[in-house]
Design a protein around this motif. Structure first.
Motif, PDB file in Angstrom:
ATOM      1  N   THR A  99       0.826  -1.209   0.000  1.00 53.14           N
ATOM      2  CA  THR A  99       0.000   0.000   0.000  1.00 53.14           C
ATOM      3  C   THR A  99       0.855   1.251   0.000  1.00 53.14           C
ATOM      4  N   PHE A 100       1.886   1.283   0.836  1.00 56.06           N
ATOM      5  CA  PHE A 100       2.752   2.464   0.871  1.00 56.06           C
ATOM      6  C   PHE A 100       3.542   2.621  -0.417  1.00 56.06           C
ATOM      7  N   LEU A 101       3.999   1.529  -1.009  1.00 59.21           N
ATOM      8  CA  LEU A 101       4.716   1.638  -2.281  1.00 59.21           C
ATOM      9  C   LEU A 101       3.777   2.171  -3.362  1.00 59.21           C
ATOM     10  N   ASP A 102       2.569   1.650  -3.441  1.00 53.85           N
ATOM     11  CA  ASP A 102       1.600   2.164  -4.413  1.00 53.85           C
ATOM     12  C   ASP A 102       1.270   3.629  -4.144  1.00 53.85           C
ATOM     13  N   TYR A 103       1.167   3.997  -2.881  1.00 57.82           N
ATOM     14  CA  TYR A 103       0.836   5.375  -2.519  1.00 57.82           C
ATOM     15  C   TYR A 103       1.914   6.360  -3.001  1.00 57.82           C
ATOM     16  N   VAL A 104       3.170   6.045  -2.766  1.00 57.91           N
ATOM     17  CA  VAL A 104       4.217   6.980  -3.194  1.00 57.91           C
ATOM     18  C   VAL A 104       4.343   6.992  -4.719  1.00 57.91           C
ATOM     19  N   ARG A 105       4.111   5.846  -5.368  1.00 62.23           N
ATOM     20  CA  ARG A 105       4.107   5.818  -6.833  1.00 62.23           C
ATOM     21  C   ARG A 105       2.978   6.684  -7.372  1.00 62.23           C
ATOM     22  N   ASP A 106       1.783   6.508  -6.810  1.00 62.28           N
ATOM     23  CA  ASP A 106       0.631   7.296  -7.265  1.00 62.28           C
ATOM     24  C   ASP A 106       0.850   8.784  -7.016  1.00 62.28           C
ATOM     25  N   THR A 107       1.510   9.109  -5.922  1.00 66.25           N
ATOM     26  CA  THR A 107       1.810  10.509  -5.624  1.00 66.25           C
ATOM     27  C   THR A 107       2.749  11.083  -6.685  1.00 66.25           C
ATOM     28  N   ALA A 108       3.759  10.336  -7.081  1.00 64.50           N
ATOM     29  CA  ALA A 108       4.672  10.804  -8.136  1.00 64.50           C
ATOM     30  C   ALA A 108       3.899  11.072  -9.431  1.00 64.50           C
ATOM     31  N   ARG A 109       3.022  10.153  -9.785  1.00 68.96           N
ATOM     32  CA  ARG A 109       2.219  10.344 -11.003  1.00 68.96           C
ATOM     33  C   ARG A 109       1.290  11.554 -10.864  1.00 68.96           C
ATOM     34  N   ALA A 110       0.686  11.724  -9.690  1.00 72.33           N
ATOM     35  CA  ALA A 110      -0.232  12.845  -9.472  1.00 72.33           C
ATOM     36  C   ALA A 110       0.485  14.180  -9.620  1.00 72.33           C
ATOM     37  N   LYS A 111       1.737  14.223  -9.252  1.00 71.77           N
ATOM     38  CA  LYS A 111       2.497  15.463  -9.347  1.00 71.77           C
ATOM     39  C   LYS A 111       2.756  15.871 -10.799  1.00 71.77           C
ATOM     40  N   CYS A 112       2.479  14.961 -11.726  1.00 75.40           N
ATOM     41  CA  CYS A 112       2.672  15.245 -13.152  1.00 75.40           C
ATOM     42  C   CYS A 112       1.379  15.667 -13.854  1.00 75.40           C
ATOM     43  N   GLU A 113       0.254  15.530 -13.178  1.00 76.74           N
ATOM     44  CA  GLU A 113      -1.024  15.836 -13.810  1.00 76.74           C
ATOM     45  C   GLU A 113      -1.110  17.316 -14.174  1.00 76.74           C
ATOM     46  N   GLY A 114      -1.391  17.577 -15.436  1.00 69.82           N
ATOM     47  CA  GLY A 114      -1.589  18.941 -15.898  1.00 69.82           C
ATOM     48  C   GLY A 114      -0.331  19.736 -16.171  1.00 69.82           C
ATOM     49  N   VAL A 115       0.838  19.143 -15.993  1.00 70.30           N
ATOM     50  CA  VAL A 115       2.075  19.881 -16.265  1.00 70.30           C
ATOM     51  C   VAL A 115       2.260  19.981 -17.782  1.00 70.30           C
ATOM     52  N   SER A 116       2.704  21.118 -18.245  1.00 75.22           N
ATOM     53  CA  SER A 116       2.921  21.305 -19.682  1.00 75.22           C
ATOM     54  C   SER A 116       4.170  20.547 -20.131  1.00 75.22           C
ATOM     55  N   PRO A 117       4.240  20.216 -21.415  1.00 78.74           N
ATOM     56  CA  PRO A 117       5.450  19.546 -21.922  1.00 78.74           C
ATOM     57  C   PRO A 117       6.720  20.356 -21.656  1.00 78.74           C
ATOM     58  N   GLU A 118       6.614  21.667 -21.786  1.00 75.24           N
ATOM     59  CA  GLU A 118       7.787  22.519 -21.544  1.00 75.24           C
ATOM     60  C   GLU A 118       8.209  22.471 -20.081  1.00 75.24           C
ATOM     61  N   ASP A 119       7.213  22.571 -19.190  1.00 68.53           N
ATOM     62  CA  ASP A 119       7.531  22.565 -17.760  1.00 68.53           C
ATOM     63  C   ASP A 119       8.038  21.210 -17.288  1.00 68.53           C
ATOM     64  N   ALA A 120       7.607  20.134 -17.939  1.00 66.68           N
ATOM     65  CA  ALA A 120       8.098  18.794 -17.583  1.00 66.68           C
ATOM     66  C   ALA A 120       9.592  18.665 -17.867  1.00 66.68           C
ATOM     67  N   ARG A 121      10.095  19.482 -18.785  1.00 67.38           N
ATOM     68  CA  ARG A 121      11.514  19.428 -19.182  1.00 67.38           C
ATOM     69  C   ARG A 121      12.379  20.488 -18.496  1.00 67.38           C
ATOM     70  N   ARG A 122      11.755  21.439 -17.831  1.00 74.21           N
ATOM     71  CA  ARG A 122      12.504  22.537 -17.213  1.00 74.21           C
ATOM     72  C   ARG A 122      13.296  22.056 -16.014  1.00 74.21           C
ATOM     73  N   ALA A 123      14.512  22.553 -15.911  1.00 73.04           N
ATOM     74  CA  ALA A 123      15.387  22.270 -14.766  1.00 73.04           C
ATOM     75  C   ALA A 123      15.608  23.594 -14.037  1.00 73.04           C
ATOM     76  N   PRO A 124      14.732  23.938 -13.094  1.00 75.37           N
ATOM     77  CA  PRO A 124      14.775  25.266 -12.493  1.00 75.37           C
ATOM     78  C   PRO A 124      15.824  25.470 -11.401  1.00 75.37           C
ATOM     79  N   LEU A 125      16.490  24.407 -10.978  1.00 77.91           N
ATOM     80  CA  LEU A 125      17.473  24.536  -9.905  1.00 77.91           C
ATOM     81  C   LEU A 125      18.865  24.670 -10.523  1.00 77.91           C
ATOM     82  N   PRO A 126      19.506  25.824 -10.380  1.00 82.13           N
ATOM     83  CA  PRO A 126      20.789  26.059 -11.050  1.00 82.13           C
ATOM     84  C   PRO A 126      21.851  25.009 -10.760  1.00 82.13           C
ATOM     85  N   GLY A 127      21.875  24.476  -9.568  1.00 87.16           N
ATOM     86  CA  GLY A 127      22.875  23.486  -9.199  1.00 87.16           C
ATOM     87  C   GLY A 127      22.507  22.059  -9.576  1.00 87.16           C
ATOM     88  N   SER A 128      21.322  21.874 -10.139  1.00 81.70           N
ATOM     89  CA  SER A 128      20.850  20.524 -10.481  1.00 81.70           C
ATOM     90  C   SER A 128      20.251  20.517 -11.891  1.00 81.70           C
TER      91      SER A 128
END
Length: 167
Positions: free
Chosen positions: A18-47
């Protein structure tokens, strides 16, 4: 998608799954509605490799490594190389996020079946650097930790690239 961290039963396997599925689902949920451009953006200068697409691809390949290579003993066919050990994050910016998510979904479904059908005490085929063979229980716990940690990264990146919070 319905996410829950409340298991339907209180035995160890159900709680871990259950916890493994929960964190996986959370990762997927964090991608919902993100634009293709924003999915590729690396906003952290050091990373410069820290993108939404890169993190999801990394999570997909981490599960591949731990289940296919370490646990089952299959060949390591991951995208990484000695010269580019983080290649799975680099190549994701050239892939549609939908494809990255689809691969992640396929892998996690397969590995969920593996966890459901295998005794948690089963040792991995491949030893760790110290020569010891972790059992399936340790691998599942490690993947919960790894995915949860990267969900924090996804939180920060998503907020920076488009202001979305609270997922």
């Amino acid at each position: 998608m319905t996410r829950t961290d409340s298991p339907p039963a209180w035995d160890e396997r159900t709680q871990l799954a259950t916890f493994l599925d929960y964190v996986r689902d959370t990762a997927r949920a964090k991608c919902e509605g993100v634009s293709p451009e924003d999915a590729r953006r690396a906003p952290l200068p050091g990373s410069p490799l820290m993108t939404i697409a890169g993190l999801i691809n990394h999570l997909s390949w981490v599960e591949y490594y731990w289940f296919e290579v370490a646990f089952l003993g299959g060949p390591d066919e991951g995208p990484w190389t000695d010269e580019d050990p983080d290649r799975e994050m680099r190549i994701a910016v050239d892939m549609p996020l939908a494809d990255v998510l689809s691969l992640y979904e396929e892998r996690t479904a397969r590995y969920s079946e593996l966890v459901a059908a295998t005794d948690l005490d089963t040792p991995a085929s491949q030893p760790r650097r110290d020569g010891r063979h972790p059992d399936l229980r340790w691998i599942v716990l490690h993947l919960i930790e790894e995915t949860a940690r990267h969900n924090g990264h996804l939180d920060m990146i998503r907020e920076i690239v488009d202001g979305t919070t609270g997922v």
